[in-house]
Design an enzyme around this catalytic site. Structure first.
Site, PDB file in Angstrom:
ATOM      1  N   ASP A 213      31.266  63.694  32.319  1.00 38.63           N
ATOM      2  CA  ASP A 213      30.237  62.996  33.071  1.00 38.63           C
ATOM      3  C   ASP A 213      29.851  63.995  34.155  1.00 38.63           C
ATOM      4  O   ASP A 213      30.650  64.248  35.064  1.00 38.63           O
ATOM      5  CB  ASP A 213      30.800  61.717  33.693  1.00 38.63           C
ATOM      6  CG  ASP A 213      29.711  60.955  34.419  1.00 38.63           C
ATOM      7  OD1 ASP A 213      28.883  61.608  35.084  1.00 38.63           O
ATOM      8  OD2 ASP A 213      29.687  59.721  34.329  1.00 38.63           O
ATOM      9  N   HIS A 214      28.673  64.558  34.058  1.00 37.88           N
ATOM     10  CA  HIS A 214      28.392  65.697  34.942  1.00 37.88           C
ATOM     11  C   HIS A 214      28.367  65.291  36.422  1.00 37.88           C
ATOM     12  O   HIS A 214      28.455  66.133  37.299  1.00 37.88           O
ATOM     13  CB  HIS A 214      27.104  66.417  34.538  1.00 37.88           C
ATOM     14  CG  HIS A 214      25.853  65.757  35.018  1.00 37.88           C
ATOM     15  ND1 HIS A 214      25.232  64.739  34.341  1.00 37.88           N
ATOM     16  CD2 HIS A 214      25.108  65.953  36.122  1.00 37.88           C
ATOM     17  CE1 HIS A 214      24.165  64.352  35.013  1.00 37.88           C
ATOM     18  NE2 HIS A 214      24.057  65.071  36.100  1.00 37.88           N
TER      19      HIS A 214
ATOM     20  N   HIS B 101      27.402  57.483  35.040  1.00 35.87           N
ATOM     21  CA  HIS B 101      27.341  58.031  36.401  1.00 35.87           C
ATOM     22  C   HIS B 101      27.593  56.968  37.488  1.00 35.87           C
ATOM     23  O   HIS B 101      28.411  57.167  38.385  1.00 35.87           O
ATOM     24  CB  HIS B 101      25.983  58.679  36.657  1.00 35.87           C
ATOM     25  CG  HIS B 101      25.571  59.656  35.605  1.00 35.87           C
ATOM     26  ND1 HIS B 101      26.467  60.456  34.940  1.00 35.87           N
ATOM     27  CD2 HIS B 101      24.355  59.976  35.088  1.00 35.87           C
ATOM     28  CE1 HIS B 101      25.824  61.223  34.065  1.00 35.87           C
ATOM     29  NE2 HIS B 101      24.543  60.946  34.137  1.00 35.87           N
TER      30      HIS B 101
END
Ligand code: BG6
Length: 512
Positions: A197-198, A260
């Site tokens: 999950d960036h 996110h």
């Protein structure tokens, strides 16, 4: 803030470079490789965090060979590197880059891949350690993992690790996420799977834990006794850009919330873990996700809002409506905005709503977590005309302009008693400076040293989907009738303001 010693870490342990290893990038011809992965590897090498025994093998259908792939990446690095390119470092890295052309379902291509991995590993001393980065469309995840198993590239042998990094979207609903987890786990153990999950690569997201648990003064007030509610905003000014095809099948809710925004909720609400070990941290995050009160169909109607942008203005220019974007249906019912009210069913947070909102083409790019504290219990200064007590607000700015600000009341100078609102503001850039990163350095490095703390575990991914599944169900049977319902360049549909107004609250003011 006093920037006296901007870079002095407190009790810092020496940092080691990554393990010797080879990295295979599936879909190496795509955007992620040139925009993020190669610039991140260059930055890691600049910081001496990349092992000297390292190699990268690009695997994709694009018509490169090793030479032309290296040349293309050098050109792209010029456009996307977040730091000045160090030619010596680049030359060193380029010598370690290889390319295999092939399709993800072609057994013969995996034989060539295996031969190239063996050659690169021997040449650069990768010690048989190997990780696969799946920078591909999700429909290929299962195929690739199965092919890796057959090619013998997924199984760990004594002293040699094998890992896989999976990009989002991880499924498109709860059932598909479960199926995908099951499929990958037939081949690899949870310890080998790194679901990215960036958002967790962002400094300020990581700082949430340091802020909460590395300081003594916040934790005692981080609960329902002192906090009135929490607002989490992820607003973007861009539209769907060239991603209309994908976005039409996703929408704002799927695109941002189970991943996110759920990460931001869990990091804000989690209990202090007993250690900084990956599973200790993720256990606490998972507990929060499991404690989110499930939505009934009635809740979906009263506690969620969806929106889609119509035409409007951005930076003084007219911008088109979502329905006029490339590869978007002219009568699309896909939402580009979502707002939700969440309740966490545990002792710390009972009765403290978490309001989430995310949208494209909003007035301002801004991702932040705002903690709204309760007012002082009574108004001591009411007879003095000083005004009502300030509701203290702590805002953790994730991006841009990363930082933390606290709002509190102060006496305004003068003979009469008047109260004003003031801000104490810490800015990451002013205080720490530091070279800009791509956000992928830490995630790649952690995978190379085997630290899964910043990666999503299977149960967390599924809990994220479980949260939004009832919303997906209700929204799909009751398609939105009023789209578009907000103009590009605004703060979303009026229903989102009503969601808070019903509770006597308003969304916090955003920076202009
Ligand atoms: C991605 C979404 O995961 O995150 C995009 O697919 C979104 O639609 C992006 O724009 C936001 O990330 P960031 O880092 O720009 O806030």
């Amino acid at each position: 803030m006093n920037p006296a010693e901007p870079n002095s870490p407190v009790d810092a342990a020496p940092v080691r470079s990554s393990d010797s290893c080879a990295m295979v990038i599936f879909g190496a011809g795509g955007d992620l490789t040139k925009r993020k992965l190669i610039p991140a590897l260059h930055n890691l090498a600049l910081d001496n965090l990349l092992s000297r025994q390292f190699a990268v093998i690009g695997f994709a259908t694009t018509g490169y060979n090793t030479e032309s792939f290296r040349d293309q990446l050098r050109q792209d690095l010029g456009n996307y590197s977040s730091r000045p390119i160090n030619e010596e470092i680049w030359e060193w890295l380029a010598r370690r880059i290889y390319y295999v052309r092939g399709s993800f379902d072609d057994a013969e291509a995996y034989e060539r891949l295996e031969a190239t991995i063996a050659e690169a590993s021997a040449e650069h001393g990768a010690h048989g350690n190997l990780f696969h980065y799946l920078a591909v469309a999700p429909r290929f995840f299962g195929t690739i993992v199965r092919r890796l198993e057959v090619a013998g590239l997924a199984k760990e042998t004594s002293g040699q690790w094998r890992r896989v990094i999976v990009e989002k979207p991880f499924g498109r609903d709860l059932d598909s996420a479960r199926a995908l987890n099951a499929e990958i786990k037939q081949v690899m153990g949870e310890r080998q799977i790194y679901r990215i999950d960036h958002y967790l690569g962002k400094e300020t997201v990581q700082n949430l834990m340091v802020f909460r648990f590395g300081n003594g003064i916040f934790e005692p007030i981080w609960n329902r006794r002192y906090i009135d509610h929490v607002q989490i905003t992820a607003a973007e000014t861009v539209g769907v850009e060239r991603r209309g095809g994908y976005y039409e099948t996703a929408g704002a809710l799927r695109d941002m919330v189970p991943n996110h925004l759920s990460q931001l909720v869990s990091l804000t609400a989690m209990e202090p873990p007993f250690s900084f070990d990956a599973n200790a941290v993720r256990d606490e995050q998972a507990k929060v996700l499991h404690a989110l009160q499930p939505y009934s169909p009635e809740d979906v109607l009263s506690k969620t809002v969806r929106g889609q942008y119509g035409e409007g203005q951005h930076d003084g220019e007219s911008v088109p409506a979502y329905r006029a974007e490339p590869r978007v249906a002219p009568d699309s019912r896909t939402e580009t905005y979502a707002a939700l009210k969440l309740t966490i069913d545990n002792w710390r947070w009972a009765g403290v709503p978490f309001y989430l909102r995310t949208g494209k083409r909003m007035a301002k790019r801004c991702t932040e977590i705002a903690i709204q504290f309760r007012r002082a219990p009574f108004s001591l200064f009411r007879r003095t005309g000083a005004g009502s007590p300030t509701q203290n607000r702590l805002v953790i700015r994730i991006q841009p302009d990363e930082g933390i600000a606290l709002t509190f009341g102060a006496k305004m100078p003068g003979t009469v008693m008047r109260q004003g609102e003031v801000h104490m503001d810490f800015s990451y850039a002013d205080h720490f400076g530091g070279p800009p990163s791509t956000g992928y350095e830490r995630l790649l490095y952690d995978c190379m040293i085997g630290d899964q703390t910043l990666f999503q575990r299977a149960d967390m991914v599924e809990a994220g989907w479980a949260l939004i599944q009832p919303i997906l169900d209700v929204w799909s049977v009751l398609p939105a009738r009023t789209f578009p319902n907000y103009a590009a360049g605004t703060w979303g549909p009026p229903e989102a303001d009503e969601l808070l107004a019903r509770d006597g609250r308003v969304w916090g003011k955003m920076p202009r």
